[in-house]
Design a protein around this motif. Sequence first.
Motif, PDB file in Angstrom:
ATOM      1  N   PHE A   1       0.852  -1.189   0.000  1.00  9.51           N
ATOM      2  CA  PHE A   1       0.000   0.000   0.000  1.00  9.51           C
ATOM      3  C   PHE A   1       0.884   1.234   0.000  1.00  9.51           C
ATOM      4  O   PHE A   1       1.446   1.607   1.019  1.00  9.51           O
ATOM      5  N   THR A   2       1.021   1.868  -1.137  1.00  7.51           N
ATOM      6  CA  THR A   2       1.864   3.053  -1.263  1.00  7.51           C
ATOM      7  C   THR A   2       0.984   4.283  -1.096  1.00  7.51           C
ATOM      8  O   THR A   2       0.625   4.951  -2.063  1.00  7.51           O
ATOM      9  N   ILE A   3       0.648   4.567   0.137  1.00 11.97           N
ATOM     10  CA  ILE A   3      -0.185   5.735   0.417  1.00 11.97           C
ATOM     11  C   ILE A   3       0.612   7.016   0.156  1.00 11.97           C
ATOM     12  O   ILE A   3       0.052   8.043  -0.176  1.00 11.97           O
ATOM     13  N   GLY A   4       1.925   6.945   0.235  1.00 10.97           N
ATOM     14  CA  GLY A   4       2.777   8.116   0.034  1.00 10.97           C
ATOM     15  C   GLY A   4       3.049   8.442  -1.419  1.00 10.97           C
ATOM     16  O   GLY A   4       3.995   9.156  -1.734  1.00 10.97           O
ATOM     17  N   LEU A   5       2.212   7.953  -2.315  1.00  7.14           N
ATOM     18  CA  LEU A   5       2.425   8.153  -3.741  1.00  7.14           C
ATOM     19  C   LEU A   5       2.390   9.628  -4.133  1.00  7.14           C
ATOM     20  O   LEU A   5       3.183  10.079  -4.960  1.00  7.14           O
ATOM     21  N   GLU A   6       1.497  10.394  -3.541  1.00  7.48           N
ATOM     22  CA  GLU A   6       1.426  11.819  -3.853  1.00  7.48           C
ATOM     23  C   GLU A   6       2.697  12.534  -3.408  1.00  7.48           C
ATOM     24  O   GLU A   6       3.172  13.450  -4.071  1.00  7.48           O
ATOM     25  N   GLY A   7       3.255  12.110  -2.294  1.00  7.73           N
ATOM     26  CA  GLY A   7       4.511  12.678  -1.832  1.00  7.73           C
ATOM     27  C   GLY A   7       5.660  12.363  -2.774  1.00  7.73           C
ATOM     28  O   GLY A   7       6.523  13.208  -3.024  1.00  7.73           O
ATOM     29  N   LEU A   8       5.661  11.151  -3.314  1.00  9.87           N
ATOM     30  CA  LEU A   8       6.682  10.791  -4.289  1.00  9.87           C
ATOM     31  C   LEU A   8       6.572  11.654  -5.533  1.00  9.87           C
ATOM     32  O   LEU A   8       7.578  12.092  -6.094  1.00  9.87           O
ATOM     33  N   MET A   9       5.338  11.903  -5.961  1.00  8.52           N
ATOM     34  CA  MET A   9       5.131  12.762  -7.129  1.00  8.52           C
ATOM     35  C   MET A   9       5.574  14.196  -6.836  1.00  8.52           C
ATOM     36  O   MET A   9       6.152  14.866  -7.699  1.00  8.52           O
ATOM     37  N   LEU A  10       5.315  14.669  -5.625  1.00  7.76           N
ATOM     38  CA  LEU A  10       5.744  16.029  -5.252  1.00  7.76           C
ATOM     39  C   LEU A  10       7.256  16.156  -5.257  1.00  7.76           C
ATOM     40  O   LEU A  10       7.811  17.145  -5.757  1.00  7.76           O
ATOM     41  N   PHE A  11       7.959  15.167  -4.699  1.00  7.65           N
ATOM     42  CA  PHE A  11       9.412  15.228  -4.685  1.00  7.65           C
ATOM     43  C   PHE A  11       9.982  15.147  -6.097  1.00  7.65           C
ATOM     44  O   PHE A  11      10.951  15.839  -6.425  1.00  7.65           O
ATOM     45  N   GLY A  12       9.398  14.312  -6.952  1.00  6.59           N
ATOM     46  CA  GLY A  12       9.862  14.232  -8.334  1.00  6.59           C
ATOM     47  C   GLY A  12       9.660  15.538  -9.078  1.00  6.59           C
ATOM     48  O   GLY A  12      10.532  16.001  -9.807  1.00  6.59           O
ATOM     49  N   ALA A  13       8.477  16.151  -8.897  1.00  4.66           N
ATOM     50  CA  ALA A  13       8.192  17.423  -9.569  1.00  4.66           C
ATOM     51  C   ALA A  13       9.082  18.538  -9.041  1.00  4.66           C
ATOM     52  O   ALA A  13       9.561  19.389  -9.807  1.00  4.66           O
ATOM     53  N   SER A  14       9.326  18.535  -7.745  1.00  3.33           N
ATOM     54  CA  SER A  14      10.182  19.564  -7.159  1.00  3.33           C
ATOM     55  C   SER A  14      11.621  19.417  -7.650  1.00  3.33           C
ATOM     56  O   SER A  14      12.275  20.414  -7.977  1.00  3.33           O
ATOM     57  N   ALA A  15      12.109  18.194  -7.713  1.00  3.76           N
ATOM     58  CA  ALA A  15      13.467  17.965  -8.207  1.00  3.76           C
ATOM     59  C   ALA A  15      13.572  18.339  -9.680  1.00  3.76           C
ATOM     60  O   ALA A  15      14.588  18.883 -10.120  1.00  3.76           O
ATOM     61  N   SER A  16      12.521  18.088 -10.429  1.00  7.93           N
ATOM     62  CA  SER A  16      12.522  18.454 -11.839  1.00  7.93           C
ATOM     63  C   SER A  16      12.544  19.971 -12.015  1.00  7.93           C
ATOM     64  O   SER A  16      13.283  20.501 -12.858  1.00  7.93           O
ATOM     65  N   ALA A  17      11.755  20.688 -11.243  1.00  7.00           N
ATOM     66  CA  ALA A  17      11.757  22.159 -11.315  1.00  7.00           C
ATOM     67  C   ALA A  17      13.102  22.721 -10.892  1.00  7.00           C
ATOM     68  O   ALA A  17      13.612  23.673 -11.500  1.00  7.00           O
ATOM     69  N   LEU A  18      13.695  22.133  -9.870  1.00  5.26           N
ATOM     70  CA  LEU A  18      15.008  22.580  -9.415  1.00  5.26           C
ATOM     71  C   LEU A  18      16.068  22.295 -10.484  1.00  5.26           C
ATOM     72  O   LEU A  18      16.932  23.129 -10.741  1.00  5.26           O
ATOM     73  N   GLY A  19      15.983  21.121 -11.118  1.00  3.77           N
ATOM     74  CA  GLY A  19      16.929  20.782 -12.179  1.00  3.77           C
ATOM     75  C   GLY A  19      16.807  21.706 -13.371  1.00  3.77           C
ATOM     76  O   GLY A  19      17.801  22.079 -13.988  1.00  3.77           O
ATOM     77  N   LEU A  20      15.576  22.104 -13.714  1.00  2.81           N
ATOM     78  CA  LEU A  20      15.382  23.029 -14.829  1.00  2.81           C
ATOM     79  C   LEU A  20      15.891  24.418 -14.483  1.00  2.81           C
ATOM     80  O   LEU A  20      16.479  25.098 -15.323  1.00  2.81           O
TER      81      LEU A  20
END
Length: 135
Positions: A38-57
């Motif tokens: 049960f990956t209830i933290g899926l939204e958090g994983l998406m937030l960290f990925g999006a944040s890292a992507s914005a930081l990388g850009l």
Amino acid sequence: MDFNAVTLALFLAGGLRLCVPVLLAALGETVSERAGVFTIGLEGLMLFGASASALGLAVSGSPVTALAAGMLGGLLAAAVLALGTVFARANQIVMGIGFNLFAVGATSLIRQIWLADAPAAGSMRAVSMLKLPWL
């Protein structure tokens, strides 16, 4: 504003386009739930990925580097979540809810500290023009 057939079609098309990432995450969650995880933290994983992507850009200006940074950020966040549930033997539900709350706070802090003074980010349109022959 007139709400005619064209406006309704554009509204529905925009809604469908914007819900695709959430639908893909839900599909992945459905597969993992069938396996008993049960990956209830899926939204958090998406937030960290999006944040890292914005930081990388913002840092590199390259859309390809931003995609790689987003994947790496999501991978590292998933590793933290997995370590908490597997090695610390934390409850998956409690750990996922706590991880989601942590992700909201941490990504907001990252945005305030590192992205507040960043110049206007480049466009990700170059990624849509990238041709990968094996896909």
